[in-house]
Design an enzyme around this catalytic site. Structure first.
Site, PDB file in Angstrom:
ATOM      1  CG  HIS A 186      -2.159  -0.818   1.032  1.00 45.04           C
ATOM      2  ND1 HIS A 186      -2.693  -1.598   2.013  1.00 45.04           N
ATOM      3  CD2 HIS A 186      -2.959  -0.974  -0.048  1.00 45.04           C
ATOM      4  CE1 HIS A 186      -3.782  -2.201   1.563  1.00 45.04           C
ATOM      5  NE2 HIS A 186      -3.963  -1.832   0.321  1.00 45.04           N
TER       6      HIS A 186
ATOM      7  NE  ARG B 271      15.993 -10.847 -41.544  1.00 42.87           N
ATOM      8  CZ  ARG B 271      16.089  -9.885 -40.624  1.00 42.87           C
ATOM      9  NH1 ARG B 271      16.537  -8.681 -40.984  1.00 42.87           N
ATOM     10  NH2 ARG B 271      15.754 -10.111 -39.372  1.00 42.87           N
TER      11      ARG B 271
ATOM     12  NE  ARG C 124      18.315 -15.803 -43.657  1.00 45.05           N
ATOM     13  CZ  ARG C 124      17.154 -15.398 -43.143  1.00 45.05           C
ATOM     14  NH1 ARG C 124      16.815 -15.775 -41.925  1.00 45.05           N
ATOM     15  NH2 ARG C 124      16.357 -14.604 -43.827  1.00 45.05           N
TER      16      ARG C 124
ATOM     17  CD  GLU D 274      16.150 -21.116 -39.686  1.00 41.19           C
ATOM     18  OE1 GLU D 274      15.433 -20.132 -39.510  1.00 41.19           O
ATOM     19  OE2 GLU D 274      16.954 -21.204 -40.635  1.00 41.19           O
TER      20      GLU D 274
ATOM     21  N   GLY E 260      17.935 -19.040 -34.836  1.00 39.05           N
ATOM     22  CA  GLY E 260      16.807 -18.334 -35.442  1.00 39.05           C
ATOM     23  C   GLY E 260      15.565 -18.550 -34.600  1.00 39.05           C
ATOM     24  CB  THR E 261      14.341 -16.882 -31.519  1.00 44.61           C
ATOM     25  OG1 THR E 261      14.397 -15.557 -32.067  1.00 44.61           O
ATOM     26  CG2 THR E 261      15.552 -17.128 -30.650  1.00 44.61           C
ATOM     27  CG  ASN E 262      11.895 -14.671 -35.845  1.00 39.78           C
ATOM     28  OD1 ASN E 262      12.085 -14.335 -34.685  1.00 39.78           O
ATOM     29  ND2 ASN E 262      12.113 -13.862 -36.852  1.00 39.78           N
ATOM     30  CG  ASP E 263      11.348 -20.215 -39.168  1.00 39.73           C
ATOM     31  OD1 ASP E 263      10.256 -19.626 -39.138  1.00 39.73           O
ATOM     32  OD2 ASP E 263      12.045 -20.291 -40.196  1.00 39.73           O
TER      33      ASP E 263
ATOM     34  CB  CYS F  20      20.368 -13.693 -36.079  1.00 38.12           C
ATOM     35  SG  CYS F  20      19.923 -15.231 -36.904  1.00 38.12           S
TER      36      CYS F  20
END
Length: 778
Positions: free
Chosen positions: A422, A512, A559, A657, A679-682, A729
């Protein structure tokens, strides 16, 4: 609802009845009718309060006392407050009200069982069946002011709550004390500061079935410090919730993504005491070794978060929620609107910058802004006269009794308490920078010494740790931070390369190819068909030089093309060469395409070789969407034939990925690679089985999901084991600094982020590396 009614059941009121039952009562009624897990009860309305002070003949005397008080003199305010509460506690409740309270109290257990087991069943929360109609239930009596919990004002902790109340006489006493608590010093002072008319603010008393909390806490449907609307903040302790409200115990702190319900941050605090029920009283007991552990299980954190999100969705407004867990079941005790979402801290120095120095204390950020002034240490609200305008208030713990002193302070530091107490809420509303849970603050800070409080970071510095800006220019010259972990950037457009190359960046971690190929506009096979391969090779080589030259000698990781069939079909001649696929995302793409169409891949390799032949040694190659090791074996054969392995400095990377590449990474490394980029997206899409392009299931997609983080950490550790480069990336490190921190701790060698977050990412990495260095020194 007729405003003449003096007592109502929860389900008889809703959010529009604040004038009758106050903010707390209205919200409990609203949530009961919304089928949320609310402990059942009834409300003695504000009409009953107004009738009481009128019939007791004390209304005029209360007004006269309030008109005569000097609100800025604590001793005078304390005296008047005490006189008014004494008047109320000595007055008799009207006989009719007494009879009604007893009737509702006697019927509570029967009514509760009927309500929850009837056709309008809300939740079965395991309350015992009636053993006897004469067995008095255990209840909590909570105050609910008619100006309380409104958007724009918070009466947090201003009136009293009484727990473990049993029996008619005990209940009637606590209702009267509840009415009297409308005139505590802090409540009177707060209403004066907020310009509320004392005579028009009424108070309702909520009588609610008592939950014997094994764990309890407070939750916000937004971050109360940063106002981040994508985050749910939960704080938790063992035992009854009063100690988290009072700031007597520093709670665990959890942060959850509102979209995906992924736990994104956990801060575990040691708890040594808790409040528990003992007969009809509450008592403090020690907490054993379990006090060092996480208070809520991950499952419980998510359960609370889901309820919080549901409540915000119902109200269409950020909510501040009190909850409790009894025998594994989560209950909502109350909810009110967050009142500090648009507050600007009056002590925030936007034109000043920090000197580089080490903080003397680090706690939890409770109210953002910068406060500088002499520290005054106080151990009780009786000492608040020591605080003068501009002082830094330092105390073992905060509670709302400190509000008059907080109003004068330029900053607040406490040894205990959490960001959802509070006192922290009121600090944010008053615009006072505050740091809570800073252990040993009253011992480390010396009384009278000047300190700087950073309420946004939770840090306290000795002296005036601010340097006024000496120039009106928006940018200040600062020393470039150096980090062990390399900070790369993701790029696609040649026109941006020269500009981004001037930033404090260590190279390009993801170049890319798709944008360059799209600019050429013709399918590579069309060039081959027309025997114009050199046109394609020369054009691609020229475009790649626009990245290589300004970044040289910093690495540029190219890439190879990862067009999907539906994207290749859009190029001139594409429809002739590309098959139709129902699911291009998982189809003819990446590494497999190079093996099936080596003549196209050879064009890219030839373009890369032209750059190496010009003497540049910073262009590397990364193969995307590799599924199985034999693909890599065949691709390496093509690269060798192209002559790129003749250059000792040439590096070959793969993108990880596809889950099979992540989980079978050792086999790919044994084939022979120099580096890995995640490649975290895929990878996230396939680990979670979620189409990241689908709005229907987008809320499930979150790179911070524990299984995704575990796989990321495994990839980095595997690369460490074999002594090769590890990077990332995908979009994750650009969006989530907490992922950056986790990967740096795991030992990742570089991070590749979008150009707009290069500096922010380097600062995050610098802070993490500094923390790890200090830990190693201990």
């Amino acid at each position: 609802m007729a405003n003449k009614k003096t007592i109502v059941w929860f389900e008889e009121v809703g959010k529009d009845d604040i004038g009758l039952v106050g903010g707390k009562g209205a919200n409990l009624g609203e949530m009961t009718n919304a089928r949320l897990p609310i402990p059942y009860g009834f409300i003695i309305t504000s009409q009953a309060y107004f009738d009481f002070i009128e019939k007791a003949g004390i209304k005029k005397r209360i007004s006269n006392l309030l008109e005569s008080v000097n609100y800025e003199r604590p001793n005078e305010l304390e005296q008047v407050s005490g006189l008014i509460r004494e008047l109320i506690n000595k007055a008799s409740l009207p006989d009719q009200l007494v009879r009604q309270v007893i009737k509702y109290y006697d019927e509570l257990t029967v009514k509760e069982n009927h309500f929850y087991n009837s056709g309008s069943n809300i939740i079965s929360h395991g309350l015992s069946k009636v053993k006897s109609l004469y067995s008095p239930p255990l209840v909590a009596v909570r105050s609910s002011a008619t100006a309380e919990d409104l958007p724009g004002a918070s009466f947090a902790g201003q009136q009293e709550t009484f727990l473990n109340v049993r029996g008619e006489a005990h209940l009637l006493t606590k209702i009267r004390e509840c009415f009297a608590s409308l005139f505590t010093e802090r409540a009177v002072y707060y209403r004066h500061q907020q310009h509320f008319d004392h005579t028009k603010v009424g108070l309702a008393a909520v009588v609610q079935r008592m939950i014997q909390s094994d764990k309890s806490g407070i939750a916000f449907s937004i971050d109360p410090v940063s106002n981040d609307k994508n985050k749910i903040v939960i704080e938790a302790i063992y035992g009854l919730g009063e100690y988290i409200v009072q700031g007597k115990v520093t709670p665990d702190h959890y942060e959850v993504s509102k979209k995906s319900f992924v736990i994104i941050n956990k801060e575990i605090k040691k708890q040594t005491i808790k409040m528990v029920k003992s007969n009809i009283y509450n008592r403090e007991v020690p907490v054993d070794a379990v006090g060092r552990l996480q208070k809520l299980s991950d499952e419980e954190i998510v359960k609370v978060a889901i309820l919080v999100a549901d409540i915000e969705k119902h109200y269409y407004f950020p909510q501040d929620i009190e909850w409790a867990i009894e025998k594994g079941r989560v209950f909502i005790v109350q909810s009110r609107p967050v009142t500090t979402t648009h507050k600007t801290n009056k002590f925030n120095k936007s034109n000043e910058a920090y000197e580089t120095r080490t903080p003397i204390l680090i706690g939890a950020p409770a109210s953002p802004g910068i406060g500088v002034g002499p520290a005054k240490i106080i151990f009780s609200p009786k000492e608040i006269d020591k605080i003068k305008t501009g002082d830094i208030l330092v105390a073992p713990q905060t509670n709302p009794d400190y509000v008059p002193a907080m109003k004068k302070a330029s900053g607040i530091v406490t040894e205990k308490g959490g960001r959802t107490s509070h006192a922290a809420i009121v600090s944010r509303e008053l615009g006072i920078p505050a740091v809570v849970g800073a252990e040993r603050a009253t011992k480390i800070i010396k009384d009278g010494e000047v300190v700087t409080v950073n309420g946004a970071s939770g840090e306290v510095y000795k002296g005036k740790a601010l340097v006024p800006s000496v120039t009106a220019k928006p940018k200040q010259v600062t020393k470039k931070l150096q980090t062990i972990t390399k900070i790369y950037t993701n790029l696609a457009q040649p026109s941006e390369a020269s500009t981004v190359a001037k930033k404090h960046v260590d190279g390009i971690g993801l170049l890319r190819a798709e944008f360059v190929i799209a600019e050429i506009g013709v399918h590579p096979k069309q060039f081959i068909k027309q025997k114009k391969e050199n046109i394609f090779i020369n054009r691609l080589s020229r475009e790649l030089l626009k990245f290589v030259v300004p970044f040289s000698p910093r690495p540029v990781v190219y890439r190879a093309t990862d067009f999907k069939t539906n994207e290749y079909r859009n190029l001139a001649g594409g429809k002739e060469f590309e098959p139709h696929e129902e699911n291009p995302m998982l189809g003819f793409r990446g590494a497999y395409r190079y093996i099936a169409n080596p003549e196209v891949f050879n064009l890219e390799l030839a373009a890369l070789k032209k750059i190496w032949e010009k003497g540049y040694r910073n262009l590397q190659l990364m193969i995307p969407f590799v599924r199985v090791p034999w693909e890599l074996i065949k691709i390496k054969s093509l690269i060798e034939k192209a002559g790129l392995f003749n250059y000792p400095e040439f590096k070959l990377w793969i993108m990880v990925e596809v889950p099979s590449a992540a989980l079978n990474l050792e086999e790919f490394i044994k084939v022979g690679i120099d580096g890995v980029s995640i490649g975290t997206n895929d990878l996230t899409m396939m680990l979670l089985g979620v189409d990241r392009d689908s709005e229907e299931v987008s809320h499930v997609y979150d790179e911070r999901t524990p299984i995704v983080l575990s796989v990321l950490e495994y990839i980095v550790k595997t690369c460490q084991k074999y002594g090769i480069t590890s990077s990332i990336c995908g979009q994750a490190p650009s969006d989530y600094p907490e992922i950056v921190e986790k990967l740096v701790k795991a030992g990742i060698t570089s991070l590749s982020v979008s150009p707009d977050v290069i500096d922010r990412t380097r600062q995050t990495v610098f802070d993490v590396e500094k923390k790890l260095f200090l830990q190693k020194k201990k």
